[in-house]
Design an enzyme around this catalytic site. Structure first.
Site, PDB file in Angstrom:
ATOM      1  N   CYS A 135       4.845 -10.946  37.260  1.00  0.00           N
ATOM      2  CA  CYS A 135       5.560 -11.466  36.565  1.00  0.00           C
ATOM      3  C   CYS A 135       6.274 -11.344  35.467  1.00  0.00           C
ATOM      4  CB  CYS A 135       5.383 -13.178  36.851  1.00  0.00           C
ATOM      5  SG  CYS A 135       7.355 -13.454  36.854  1.00  0.00           S
ATOM      6  N   GLU A 208       6.076  -8.890  43.631  1.00  0.00           N
ATOM      7  CA  GLU A 208       7.891  -9.001  43.099  1.00  0.00           C
ATOM      8  C   GLU A 208       8.693  -8.174  43.251  1.00  0.00           C
ATOM      9  OE1 GLU A 208       8.721 -10.411  39.821  1.00  0.00           O
ATOM     10  OE2 GLU A 208       6.770 -11.242  40.284  1.00  0.00           O
TER      11      GLU A 208
END
Length: 220
Positions: A135, A208
């Site tokens: 992230c 993600e």
């Protein structure tokens, strides 16, 4: 080779797909459906709350003050700096910030944050450092590439503030600090541990992608 270089090489195909994702390309062109962006911001706001908890777990697992400071500063950055861009956009959308937690976290969001918290709870500090890395790092990777590709066309683009916030020097430093911390705590690992950390990093990178897929779904 640094561990993070190895991890990036292993996940590079996934990361390059981020740059081709319609949510990202349409943001860069300024044509993304604003309702999709609004929903993404709400979900990312809820995500950041859970993401900050991972760094809080790092405080507990740390054995020295230096590592504790890293996690404490990261929590502050997530709760104050990173959330600021979200809050500005959401206020412009007419959202009441103190009521954002009324929204239900999506299946994809819950799966991702639950995965990271599971790694953090059952693993060691090395596992945690790698779980949070996709992230923190990929957002800079994405925004930096967007700035390079669309930089001369960003004037008047509704999404310029988002692109700028994740490609700026301050966020670049944030990404670098996460990368450097991962390399520091994961120095001198054996091959078995290296493979485990690769699995965590790739899983996080895939989650993600699922988050971007979720963000681009048609708004009902």
């Amino acid at each position: 080779m640094l561990l993070t270089d190895y991890l990036f090489n292993e996940a590079e195909e996934i990361w390059d797909e981020y740059l081709k994702h319609p949510f990202i390309t349409e943001m860069g062109k300024g044509i993304l459906d604003k309702n999709k962006f609004r929903r993404y911001l709400i979900q990312d706001y809820l995500y950041l709350k859970e993401y900050a908890k991972l760094y809080a777990m790092g405080l507990v697992k740390s054995d020295n003050i230096e590592d504790m400071k890293f996690f404490q500063e990261s929590i502050n950055g997530i709760m104050e700096d990173e959330s600021a861009t979200h809050i500005t956009y959401l206020k412009n959308f007419g959202e009441k910030i103190d009521q954002l937690e009324k929204y239900k976290i999506t299946f994809e969001n819950d799966n991702y944050t639950s995965y990271m918290k599971g790694v953090a709870l059952t693993g060691d500090l090395q596992d945690l450092a790698i779980a949070v890395l996709p992230c923190a790092w990929s957002y800079y990777y994405i925004a930096k590439n967007m700035k390079e590709k669309y930089g001369d066309k960003l004037e008047g683009n509704f999404y310029t503030s988002w692109i700028e916030s994740y490609s700026c020097d301050d966020y670049a430093q944030c990404a670098k600090e996460n990368i450097d911390f991962a390399n520091k705590v994961c120095a001198n690992i054996d091959d078995k541990k290296k493979e485990k950390l690769k699995e965590i990093f790739i899983n996080g990178s895939l989650y993600e992608m699922k988050f971007w897929d979720m963000a681009y779904k048609e708004v009902k």
